[in-house]
Scaffold this active site. Structure first.
Site, short mmCIF file in Angstrom:
data_model
loop_
_atom_site.label_atom_id
_atom_site.label_comp_id
_atom_site.label_asym_id
_atom_site.label_seq_id
_atom_site.Cartn_x
_atom_site.Cartn_y
_atom_site.Cartn_z
N CYS A 89 -9.05 -4.55 -3.59
CA CYS A 89 -9.52 -5.38 -2.49
C CYS A 89 -8.37 -5.93 -1.65
CB CYS A 89 -10.34 -6.56 -3.04
SG CYS A 89 -11.78 -6.07 -3.98
N THR A 122 14.48 2.36 -2.72
CA THR A 122 13.66 3.55 -2.46
C THR A 122 14.53 4.73 -2.07
OG1 THR A 122 11.70 2.27 -1.84
CG2 THR A 122 11.87 4.50 -0.97
#
Length: 460
Positions: free
Chosen positions: A320, A70
């Protein structure tokens, strides 16, 4: 317990463990110092850089080590945009990039820049011509991942890189998922990767910047890693990362053939043994170890918990299972089903017997979750069909709106409509996907007092 989430983090490779332990004894000193211990550390760092550069197919002086993949993405994009600020402040990227790229693009826009997301097809790949169409005279940088982290689809990097080169726009490639399988083809300009994706230790990233690319590192200047990655190098982890990258590359050809066959079995057997399932991603142009599928009428979080209870560690892009309760941006961009989503990514050495047991367990787990949610087993015709129906699913999360739609579609005659009222963001993706899977017509979305009204016409 079979671990099937190598796309998140691959198990530490034995070579990485050996190299890490050895480097802890030999590589603890400051490689910038001239005394004996420092020189020994510098030799280890230089050897690691040469090995990593060989795997990336770049020069050693073009590659630096960062504290994560990252960080490499953030530094790479920021440095390239700053280096080409006289050209403009426009950034081009695909709609399915890793969140580290998307977050950097959002920060760039907040600071006054702009970006264009290039859409993808249903397989998850960009069209090179469409990508070229997003390049403008003021485009400072383009970004394209080598392969998608959620569905495994390989991107046409070589083609896009060639188009970018024609227009003079540097291309940054996020190769986190693919670098362990081989170098990235094409005239790319910048490349990033992350060691824990190929079996190296966490906390090591790579940033390669080709010679000739205008690049201005951002933030306070540092003396280490060409000023592009400030801070003291984690030399033992860097040595282990480079050693494991070389080791997995040596195994890649044979393992790619073996794992591709196992993934192919999952792709075919899931569709055969589990009803109402959509296997997503490109069936051919894909990573050899990764497959993703989505099951209708299934709560993704419950499905993952049940698979874990049976001994299988898998991942998901379902809304979900996310903290935001929004569908995966990758699945959304592809326009595929998001509910009941399962990503299986096999690490090196996965046993065939473990895959067979997964395929034996999965159908029963899906059936059990569907039964708990009251999902329809079939769609019986109504003796006196209604002209149209409205399903109120407001306040109910995935996959309930689609389950309620499936329950009543047979109660209207062919040609009539069912309108589903829902305020769950996933419904915008899952209801059209259900229509395509069940060969019904998705008429469209209409405004409602709360949420949206999704209109479906029965065709059969």
């Amino acid at each position: 317990m079979p671990y099937f989430d190598a796309a998140s983090a691959a198990p530490l490779h034995p070579v990485a463990r050996q190299a890490l332990l050895a480097a802890l004894d030999e590589g603890w000193a400051d490689p910038a110092r001239l005394y004996r211990e420092g020189r020994r550390a510098r030799l280890l760092l230089d050897a690691a850089r040469e090995a990593a550069a060989d795997a990336v197919d770049c020069r050693p002086d073009e590659l630096v080590f960062t504290s994560s993949g990252t960080t490499a993405v953030h530094a790479g994009i920021a440095g390239a945009l700053s280096g080409r600020r006289r050209v403009g402040r426009h950034l081009a990227l695909s709609a399915v990039e890793h969140s580290s790229v998307l977050h950097t693009a959002a920060a760039h826009e907040a600071a006054g820049g702009s970006f264009t997301e290039v859409p993808v097809g249903r397989s998850g790949a960009v069209d090179p011509a469409a990508y070229a169409g997003a390049l403008r005279p003021d485009t400072a940088l383009a970004c394209l991942q080598s392969a998608n982290h959620e569905v495994g689809t390989e991107q046409p990097v070589a083609e896009v890189a060639a188009l970018c080169a024609e227009t003079g726009v540097p291309l940054l490639v996020d190769a986190a998922q693919s670098l362990g399988w081989g170098p990235v083809a094409g005239p790319w300009s910048l490349l990033t990767a992350s060691a824990h994706k190929w079996g190296g230790p966490a906390g090591v990233g790579l940033l390669a910047v080709r010679k000739g690319v205008r690049f201005a590192p951002q933030g306070p200047a540092g003396e280490r890693e060409s000023g592009r990655a400030p801070g003291f190098e984690n030399l033992p982890a860097i040595v282990a990362a480079a050693a494991s990258l070389r080791a997995v590359r040596d195994e890649a050809a044979a393992e790619a053939v073996r794992l591709r066959a196992l993934v192919g079995r999952i792709r075919s057997m899931v569709a055969e043994r589990v009803g109402d399932v959509e296997v997503v991603g490109d069936p051919e142009r894909r990573l050899p170890h990764l497959v993703t599928f989505s099951c209708l009428y299934v709560d993704g979080e419950t499905l993952l918990h049940e698979l874990d209870r049976h001994g299988f560690s898998v991942s998901s892009g379902s809304s979900c299972t996310s903290s935001t309760l929004e569908p995966s941006h990758v699945l959304k961009a592809m326009g595929v089903l998001s509910e009941g989503n399962v990503r299986v990514s096999l690490p090196l050495g996965t046993a065939e017997a473990d895959v067979d047991r997964f395929l034996e367990v999965l159908p029963g787990v899906v059936a059990e979750v569907r039964e708990r949610l009251g999902a329809p087993v079939s769609t019986p015709p109504s003796p006196s069909p209604a002209a149209s129906l409205v399903v109120d699913a407001l306040g109910r999360r995935c996959p309930i709106p689609v389950i309620e739609l499936a329950k009543v579609i047979g109660e209207v005659p062919v040609g009539a409509t069912v309108t589903v009222l829902a305020d769950d963001e996933a419904a915008r993706l899952d209801i059209p996907a259900w229509c395509e899977m069940r060969e019904q017509e998705y008429v469209g979305e209409e405004p409602a007092d709360r949420g949206s009204a999704y209109v479906v016409r029965r065709l059969s």
